[in-house]
Enzyme design. Structure first.
Site, short mmCIF file in Angstrom:
data_model
loop_
_atom_site.label_atom_id
_atom_site.label_comp_id
_atom_site.label_asym_id
_atom_site.label_seq_id
_atom_site.Cartn_x
_atom_site.Cartn_y
_atom_site.Cartn_z
N GLU A 53 50.92 75.86 11.44
CA GLU A 53 52.31 74.52 11.40
C GLU A 53 51.80 73.93 10.30
O GLU A 53 52.30 73.36 9.61
CB GLU A 53 52.40 73.90 12.88
CG GLU A 53 53.14 74.17 13.34
CD GLU A 53 52.65 75.60 14.43
OE1 GLU A 53 51.22 75.80 13.91
OE2 GLU A 53 53.14 76.10 15.44
N PHE A 115 53.03 71.38 30.12
CA PHE A 115 52.83 72.70 29.35
C PHE A 115 53.04 71.81 27.76
O PHE A 115 54.33 72.02 27.15
CB PHE A 115 52.96 73.42 29.54
CG PHE A 115 53.04 75.08 28.43
CD1 PHE A 115 51.74 75.16 28.76
CD2 PHE A 115 53.37 75.12 27.80
CE1 PHE A 115 50.82 76.49 27.64
CE2 PHE A 115 53.84 76.58 26.82
CZ PHE A 115 52.27 76.94 26.68
N GLN A 116 52.67 72.09 27.00
CA GLN A 116 52.43 71.59 25.01
C GLN A 116 52.75 69.97 25.49
O GLN A 116 53.36 70.01 23.94
CB GLN A 116 53.02 72.91 24.70
CG GLN A 116 52.37 73.90 24.63
CD GLN A 116 52.94 75.27 23.67
OE1 GLN A 116 54.16 75.37 23.56
NE2 GLN A 116 52.73 76.30 23.30
N LYS A 165 63.14 68.48 24.10
CA LYS A 165 63.53 68.62 24.23
C LYS A 165 65.19 69.35 24.97
O LYS A 165 66.20 70.05 24.63
CB LYS A 165 62.78 70.33 25.65
CG LYS A 165 63.82 72.15 24.93
CD LYS A 165 62.77 73.07 25.64
CE LYS A 165 63.62 74.45 25.61
NZ LYS A 165 62.82 75.43 26.05
N MET A 477 30.81 71.91 -3.79
CA MET A 477 30.59 70.10 -4.46
C MET A 477 29.92 69.73 -3.68
O MET A 477 28.97 68.48 -3.94
CB MET A 477 32.32 69.70 -3.84
CG MET A 477 31.92 67.61 -4.38
SD MET A 477 31.91 67.81 -6.23
CE MET A 477 32.60 67.97 -6.60
#
Lengths: 566, 155
Positions: A53, A115-116, A165, A477
């Site tokens: 993602e 969940f999630q 949802k 760096m």
């Protein structure tokens, strides 16, 4: 139900159609499945399935930076969203217009640690221009339209919409606003005429003025106007990292990049100027160095669309709030009438001498490839024909210093947040947005591994990004700072443990090259361009090369480290 | 020089708007001394009154950053404000309530309730006077003191 009634999920894809979205980068998951089902049924736009993602948002970001359009990404709830946060923050710091849509658990389950489930709007609030949690499907069309409007107007930025949802299955009228008008959000577009006049007067009276060119020029698509203004006034200019390409690299008035790794002439110009004409920069600490010493002899004109940028860090004598393009349109005719370019000849002469005194330089070698040479060589081969993305670190600064930029939106780089792992997915988005040009990602052996899984995306969608890895077996760096400021205690910066980048590329269906000489580099680059698949060119470069000049963090711009001898 | 400032913010009365404001203060290290919020009657807006402190530069940034938030309609920073604050306290019944009541009266207050073992008193006045009131109240051994935070309106 009327015939314009539809589900929330369908509204999302219909809104994309209304907004003219050509491509969405994303990754499906439980909470956003209904939206993905509509994508399947209504293929209005191309969907690119990245392999993470974070990469989806960076790709949308690269697409937005290269094209000037709003980039769009879809992710699911919970980890899908948290993975996207680095992408949002990257876009936020550089004012890039994005709309990122995440799934969320159903409204009835919000707050139950489902969940999630994660408080997505709570997390995205400080790293977006605005965000929404959709609580009612009836509001969704308006929210979608507002999101695009807010992302692209004013000072652009990412907007996040979190859709539970159950909202994606509920139905309502799809009444998409043709025009968005918000009582509480009205960016100032036109600059104040009196202030503009005063600014022109200040320029005409100045003896040592400098244009300080910032990223706002790119966002407002006003590079042409800036070029005209610089040419007509013959006032020298410096560019920030985000403004690279505003002036052509060979413009005699361009003193180069300013700041921590800016040129001697650019930094001295800022330090000795009696007037800074700041066009859309934000006085970042990497540019100003020690604030109390920054441009201490100068009055400052600052033109910016974001009032909070003006006077945030330094005192501004001539503040002008407005869209840079509109302000420049008003300012140009006045400047032409009032300003005599001959006035600044003595100042230009001083700066020319600074340029001659300490130009950008490195010692080339026949034994080992110098990273600066690689960038210059890329420039010779690709100048004006390619978009250059970078990751973050030494290679990024060498690119900014040595690549011959010819136009705006040619350099795609994470400036504000400094996100390693940005370059490759961004370059994928760039290639999608500008398919006729070569998309190169200049990267390091540290950064490239942070989103290496995107090899699969590039192969699947035939987006042949050429990754040039300046490989010094170091987190370069940080290693450089350890060399300069930590008595060479190389704490956790040795990256000698490495994959075989050639095999790695090949295993995904791309091509790989390991390059140790100039000839090999030329051949690899040519071959990669010709093959037209995603490439990793693993360039073995001098391990201990440093980015110079350097203004040590917190130091004054005029105190540059010009060379480092062991 | 650090100075105390009262800033009124008119915001769209929507989900999460208060978090945007307080989150902004927290993220940028600005100080909130008091914060009050309530809907504006007959509108979709709420009014927040924030008492903060900072240098002139910080105050200017606070105002600009507040303006930048999308649901913020207006930021009012006025030196000509009428400010009021309310305080309530519980005083044990053993104390001399006639004296307590006299004190309350001097600060636009009253005894508002008397229970089994304590009296509830209130006062409403300028914030500085409320602080004085609380000091004066100490000798009546207040068990609990609740301050409302400041509300303000332009003259």
């Amino acid at each position: 139900m009327s015939k314009n009634s539809m589900t929330g999920a369908r509204m999302v894809v219909e809104a994309m159609k209304k907004e003219g979205v050509e491509v969405v980068f994303g990754y499906p998951g439980g909470a956003i499945m209904n939206v993905y089902d509509e994508i399947y049924k209504n293929p209005y736009f191309k969907h690119i399935l990245t392999r993470h993602e974070q990469a989806a948002v960076h790709a949308a970001d690269g697409y937005a930076r290269a094209t000037g359009k709003v980039g769009v990404a879809f992710v699911t709830s919970g980890p899908g969203f948290t993975n996207a946060v680095t992408g949002l923050a990257t876009a936020y710091m550089d004012s890039i217009p994005l709309v990122v849509i995440s799934g969320q658990v159903p409204i009835s389950m919000i707050g139950t640690d489902a969940f999630q489930e994660i408080d997505a709007v709570g997390i995205s609030r400080p790293c977006t221009k605005h965000n929404y949690l959709v609580k009612d499907v009836k509001e969704l069309p308006k929210i979608l339209a507002e999101a695009f409007y807010i992302a692209r107007s004013g000072r652009p930025g990412p907007v996040h919409i979190d859709i539970p949802k159950d909202v994606t299955v509920q139905e309502a009228e799809f009444d998409y606003p043709k025009k968005v008008k918000l009582e509480t959000y009205k960016p100032t577009i036109k600059g104040n005429a009196r202030q503009i006049k005063k600014a022109v007067e200040a320029i005409a009276e100045a003896k040592k003025p400098v244009f300080y060119l910032g990223g706002g020029i790119i966002h407002s698509n006003s590079a042409n106007l800036v070029r005209e203004l610089v040419a007509k006034t013959q006032i020298p200019a410096v560019e920030t990292l985000m403004a690279r390409g505003t002036l052509r690299y060979d413009d005699p008035l361009l003193l180069g990049m300013v700041g921590m790794h800016g040129t001697y002439a650019a930094n001295m110009a800022m330090s000795e100027a009696d007037l800074l004409i700041a066009l859309g920069p934000r006085f970042d600490d990497r540019v100003t160095g020690k604030l109390s010493e920054f441009a201490k002899y100068a009055e400052i004109i600052h033109i910016d669309i974001d009032p909070s940028s003006i006077g945030k860090l330094v005192k501004v004598h001539y503040p002008i709030v407005g869209d840079l393009k509109e302000v420049l349109k008003d300012l140009l005719p006045l400047a032409e009438k009032r300003i005599d370019p001959k006035r600044y000849e003595a100042w230009r002469e001083i700066l020319r001498r600074y340029q001659e005194l300490h130009p950008l330089k490195y010692e080339d070698s026949d034994e080992v490839l110098k990273p600066e040479w690689v960038i210059q060589r890329l420039g010779e081969k690709l100048k004006g024909k390619a978009r250059i993305s970078t990751d973050v670190g030494q290679h990024q600064m060498w690119t900014a210093q040595y690549y011959p930029f010819t136009r705006p939106r040619e350099l795609i780089t994470s400036g504000g947040l400094g996100t390693m792992g940005f370059g490759f997915p961004a370059a994928i988005g760039v290639k999608q947005g500008v398919p006729d040009e070569i998309s190169v990602n200049i990267t390091g052996d540290g950064s490239i591994l942070m989103n290496i899984q995107e090899l699969m995306t590039a192969v699947q969608y035939k987006l042949p990004v050429i990754n040039v890895i300046l490989n010094n077996n170091f987190l370069g760096m940080v290693r450089q700072w350890q060399t300069f400021f930590y008595d060479k205690r190389y704490s956790e910066t040795d990256l000698s443990m490495q994959p075989d980048f050639v095999k790695l590329a090949e295993s995904f269906g791309g091509v790989g090259y390991r390059v140790k000489t100039k000839e090999e580099f030329d051949k690899a680059l040519e071959d990669a361009i010709q093959k037209g698949v995603v490439a990793l060119i693993d360039v073995v470069v001098d391990r201990y090369e440093n980015v110079l000049p350097m203004v040590p963090a917190g130091g004054s711009l005029y105190n540059m480290l010009l060379e480092f001898k062991d | 020089m650090v100075e105390r400032r009262v800033i009124s913010v008119i915001v769209l009365n929507e989900h999460g708007v208060l978090t945007r404001i307080t989150g902004l203060f927290a993220a940028r290290g600005y100080n909130i001394e008091t914060l009050t919020v309530a809907p504006i009657p007959g509108s979709d807006y709420s009014r927040l009154t924030i008492v903060t402190s900072g240098s002139a530069k910080v105050i200017e940034q606070i105002i600009k950053q507040l303006h930048k938030l999308i649901p913020v309609y207006k930021v009012i920073e006025h030196s000509e404000l009428v400010e009021k604050e309310m305080v309530m306290a519980k005083i044990p019944l053993e104390e001399r309530l006639a004296d307590v009541e006299a004190l309350c009266r001097a600060y636009n207050g009253n005894i508002v309730n008397i229970g089994q073992d304590s009296a509830i008193i209130m006062a409403a006045d300028e914030p500085k006077r409320i602080s004085n009131f609380i000091s004066a109240l100490k000798r009546f051994n207040p068990k609990e003191i609740v301050r409302s935070g400041v509300v303000a309106i332009e003259r």
